[in-house]
Design a protein around this motif. Structure first.
Motif, PDB file in Angstrom:
ATOM      1  N   THR A  20       0.751  -1.196   0.019  1.00  0.00           N
ATOM      2  CA  THR A  20      -0.034   0.227   0.140  1.00  0.00           C
ATOM      3  C   THR A  20       0.942   1.120  -0.055  1.00  0.00           C
ATOM      4  O   THR A  20       0.734   2.080  -0.644  1.00  0.00           O
ATOM      5  CB  THR A  20      -0.893   0.092   1.297  1.00  0.00           C
ATOM      6  N   SER A  21       1.854   1.272   0.946  1.00  0.00           N
ATOM      7  CA  SER A  21       2.537   2.411   0.804  1.00  0.00           C
ATOM      8  C   SER A  21       3.619   2.693  -0.267  1.00  0.00           C
ATOM      9  O   SER A  21       3.898   3.727  -0.657  1.00  0.00           O
ATOM     10  CB  SER A  21       3.591   2.258   2.115  1.00  0.00           C
ATOM     11  N   ALA A  22       3.826   1.505  -0.839  1.00  0.00           N
ATOM     12  CA  ALA A  22       4.724   1.556  -2.172  1.00  0.00           C
ATOM     13  C   ALA A  22       3.971   2.087  -3.199  1.00  0.00           C
ATOM     14  O   ALA A  22       4.500   3.061  -3.949  1.00  0.00           O
ATOM     15  CB  ALA A  22       5.299   0.000  -2.535  1.00  0.00           C
ATOM     16  N   LEU A  23       2.869   1.571  -3.499  1.00  0.00           N
ATOM     17  CA  LEU A  23       1.731   2.320  -4.422  1.00  0.00           C
ATOM     18  C   LEU A  23       1.613   3.740  -4.188  1.00  0.00           C
ATOM     19  O   LEU A  23       1.636   4.284  -5.356  1.00  0.00           O
ATOM     20  CB  LEU A  23       0.556   1.463  -4.332  1.00  0.00           C
ATOM     21  N   GLY A  24       1.466   4.185  -2.950  1.00  0.00           N
ATOM     22  CA  GLY A  24       1.349   5.600  -2.839  1.00  0.00           C
ATOM     23  C   GLY A  24       2.626   6.535  -3.232  1.00  0.00           C
ATOM     24  O   GLY A  24       2.523   7.634  -3.580  1.00  0.00           O
ATOM     25  N   THR A  25       3.980   5.810  -2.873  1.00  0.00           N
ATOM     26  CA  THR A  25       5.055   6.447  -3.353  1.00  0.00           C
ATOM     27  C   THR A  25       5.075   6.623  -4.836  1.00  0.00           C
ATOM     28  O   THR A  25       5.488   7.746  -5.145  1.00  0.00           O
ATOM     29  CB  THR A  25       6.367   5.332  -3.035  1.00  0.00           C
ATOM     30  N   TRP A  26       4.617   5.631  -5.694  1.00  0.00           N
ATOM     31  CA  TRP A  26       4.719   5.776  -7.065  1.00  0.00           C
ATOM     32  C   TRP A  26       3.624   6.576  -7.617  1.00  0.00           C
ATOM     33  O   TRP A  26       3.486   7.168  -8.560  1.00  0.00           O
ATOM     34  CB  TRP A  26       4.652   4.356  -7.816  1.00  0.00           C
ATOM     35  N   LEU A  27       2.298   6.597  -6.708  1.00  0.00           N
ATOM     36  CA  LEU A  27       1.442   7.662  -7.240  1.00  0.00           C
ATOM     37  C   LEU A  27       1.934   9.206  -7.258  1.00  0.00           C
ATOM     38  O   LEU A  27       1.309  10.049  -8.010  1.00  0.00           O
ATOM     39  CB  LEU A  27       0.040   7.426  -6.521  1.00  0.00           C
ATOM     40  N   ALA A  28       2.418   9.245  -6.255  1.00  0.00           N
ATOM     41  CA  ALA A  28       2.885  10.774  -5.984  1.00  0.00           C
ATOM     42  C   ALA A  28       4.527  11.040  -6.695  1.00  0.00           C
ATOM     43  O   ALA A  28       4.979  11.958  -6.265  1.00  0.00           O
ATOM     44  CB  ALA A  28       3.024  10.923  -4.437  1.00  0.00           C
ATOM     45  N   PRO A 156       3.256   5.370 -11.480  1.00  0.00           N
ATOM     46  CA  PRO A 156       3.337   6.133 -12.183  1.00  0.00           C
ATOM     47  C   PRO A 156       2.094   6.503 -13.196  1.00  0.00           C
ATOM     48  O   PRO A 156       1.865   7.953 -13.242  1.00  0.00           O
ATOM     49  CB  PRO A 156       4.708   6.166 -12.963  1.00  0.00           C
ATOM     50  N   PRO A 157       1.680   5.595 -14.022  1.00  0.00           N
ATOM     51  CA  PRO A 157       0.786   5.886 -15.117  1.00  0.00           C
ATOM     52  C   PRO A 157      -0.737   6.465 -14.131  1.00  0.00           C
ATOM     53  O   PRO A 157      -1.264   7.626 -14.671  1.00  0.00           O
ATOM     54  CB  PRO A 157       0.554   4.658 -15.855  1.00  0.00           C
ATOM     55  N   LEU A 158      -0.974   5.682 -13.085  1.00  0.00           N
ATOM     56  CA  LEU A 158      -2.333   6.257 -12.345  1.00  0.00           C
ATOM     57  C   LEU A 158      -1.913   7.434 -11.633  1.00  0.00           C
ATOM     58  O   LEU A 158      -2.623   8.493 -11.712  1.00  0.00           O
ATOM     59  CB  LEU A 158      -2.519   5.077 -11.402  1.00  0.00           C
ATOM     60  N   GLY A 159      -0.762   7.962 -11.259  1.00  0.00           N
ATOM     61  CA  GLY A 159      -0.454   9.156 -10.691  1.00  0.00           C
ATOM     62  C   GLY A 159      -0.482  10.135 -11.726  1.00  0.00           C
ATOM     63  O   GLY A 159      -0.943  11.360 -11.417  1.00  0.00           O
ATOM     64  N   GLY A 160      -0.079   9.876 -12.989  1.00  0.00           N
ATOM     65  CA  GLY A 160       0.102  10.934 -13.990  1.00  0.00           C
ATOM     66  C   GLY A 160      -1.354  11.369 -14.372  1.00  0.00           C
ATOM     67  O   GLY A 160      -1.591  12.489 -14.627  1.00  0.00           O
ATOM     68  N   ALA A 161      -2.293  10.280 -14.415  1.00  0.00           N
ATOM     69  CA  ALA A 161      -3.679  10.494 -14.417  1.00  0.00           C
ATOM     70  C   ALA A 161      -4.277  11.393 -13.576  1.00  0.00           C
ATOM     71  O   ALA A 161      -5.367  12.327 -13.821  1.00  0.00           O
ATOM     72  CB  ALA A 161      -4.392   9.022 -14.853  1.00  0.00           C
TER      73      ALA A 161
END
Length: 438
Positions: A20-28, A156-161
């Motif tokens: 969960t925290s790793a996904l948050g890292t890459w979203l941001a 990163p793609p989700l974060g970019g969106a």
């Protein structure tokens, strides 16, 4: 009853918290520089300072936290550092909403998050010892590694969106929420944890801050691996910064092409991490460590020959795929090897010293290669980094060791080792291009 794919319910909660925290890292990913540029109208010098100074100061702040963590229960430390990171990040959208966000606040938050990251890594490496059997150490590390690369591909793609729809501040909120969910997951682990016995001295002394480095440097196999990590990590990240300048500048690649060149090859990390255990089972831990550590040094020099157009893009992707695949094999094996070589009462200090050093070397070499890139041009500087990287296999353990070396005699008395039923394990926190917080 065991679940979490065979490693137990408690490990399953820790694994979920990490994911969960790793996904948050890459979203941001890239949110802080974007906020600095788009919201605060910062220039190149300020953006560079945000990346380099925040990490360097955070590493310095974290130095005394390694010895402090060693003599405390680790699960409360993990929960606390998650909550600290969540609270620090939430000050950014709050200040933005009130119209008082400043560059100084971004810098301070980056320092707090960097220091908390290092503390979390130090505590997590020691805490996982209580969760999995000794024989599952490599399995656990490989799963963390696979999760890291999976979130690198997806995030990163989700974060970019999300940035396109709501702006970069929204991804900071998502990152903060991921820390909160991580803290809740770690709290749900439950169960007991042995209380670390305190040293005889009531107060920490200045010399205690160096215990982690003393332990590493006194071990004949940890020492070369430590220097290998510092040099490899620093040179790769320094070259990546110059490659961005080269691709987005003289070579004329679009930003989406640059992102694709690094996101798509992350599949290699996922594949490598899945192969780590079968390779170790067949060839042995030491052979796989040395072979994958040597092979990962071969790819960077090729980036000096990148040209424009589709051919250049495919060359970057191929070289990055090879590099990341080798790192995907090496990282969990290295994490396992490193923790097996470390006495239970030293793990938090060892990991803290290791992470502080790799972050500091990355900041230093990135700054040096920035100067070299200005003097020699980015292509020549990348080639120089690649040539130097070819020598890093010399800094790998030459012989397989079966037991840890004797700890150095000069540090103060240590707490007795924890029960032998608690295997030395921990999430990946080693010398690899892995997710890093803003």
């Amino acid at each position: 009853m065991r679940n979490g794919h065979g490693l137990g319910r408690r490990f399953g909660w820790l694994w979920a918290a990490y994911g969960t925290s790793a996904l948050g890292t890459w979203l941001a990913f890239g949110a802080f520089p974007l906020i600095a540029i788009q919201v605060l109208h910062a220039g190149p010098v300020e953006v560079a300072a945000l990346s380099a100074v925040g990490a360097a100061v955070g590493a310095a702040v974290a130095v005394p936290l390694g010895p402090w963590v060693e003599f405390r229960r680790k699960r409360p430390v993990l929960i606390g550092t998650d909550l600290v990171r969540c609270a620090a990040l939430l000050t950014i959208p709050a200040a933005f909403a009130l119209g008082v966000l400043s560059f100084v606040q971004l810098l301070l938050v980056s320092v707090v998050v960097a220091a908390a990251d290092i503390t979390f890594r130090a505590a997590s490496g020691a805490y996982l010892k209580t969760l999995v059997p000794a024989g599952d150490l490599l399995v656990a590390n490989a799963r963390f590694e696979s999760t890291a690369w999976t979130t690198t591909i997806v995030g990163p793609p989700l974060g970019g969106a999300l940035i396109g729809l709501l702006g970069p501040v929204a991804t900071v909120v998502a990152d903060a929420v991921s820390y909160l969910l991580s803290a809740l997951g770690i709290r749900a682990i439950g169960g007991g944890e042995p209380r670390p016995e305190r040293r005889e001295a009531a107060r920490m002394r200045i010399g205690d801050l160096l215990d982690g480095w003393r332990y590493i440097l006194a071990d004949a196999t940890l020492r070369p691996l430590f220097f290998n990590a510092a040099v490899f990590n620093g040179l790769v990240m320094a070259a990546d910064a110059l490659l961005a300048v080269l691709m987005l500048g003289p070579l004329g690649f679009a930003p989406w092409q640059y992102g694709l060149a690094f996101a798509a090859p992350s599949i290699g990390g996922l594949l490598g991490s899945r192969l780590a255990r079968p390779l170790v089972t067949r060839f042995g831990q030491h052979r796989v460590l040395v072979a994958s550590g040597a092979l990962r040094a071969l790819w960077l020099v090729g980036l000096a020959f990148v040209g424009p157009g589709t051919g250049g893009l495919l060359l970057v992707m191929g070289l990055e795929l090879g590099l990341i695949f080798c790192c995907g094999v090496f990282n969990p094996v290295c994490a396992t090897y490193r923790l097996e070589r470390t006495a239970p009462g030293r793990i938090a200090r060892m990991l803290s010293a290791w992470t502080v050093t790799t972050k500091a070397s990355t900041a230093l070499l990135t700054a040096v290669w920035g100067v070299l890139g200005g003097l020699l041009g980015p292509r020549t500087a990348i080639g120089l980094a690649g040539v130097l990287l070819l020598a890093t296999p010399l800094l790998l353990p030459r012989r397989a060791e079966t037991s840890p070396t004797k700890p150095p005699a000069d540090p103060p008395a240590e707490p007795p080792a924890e029960p032998p039923a608690e295997p030395p394990a921990g999430p990946p926190a080693g010398p690899e291009p892995a997710p890093s917080r803003a």
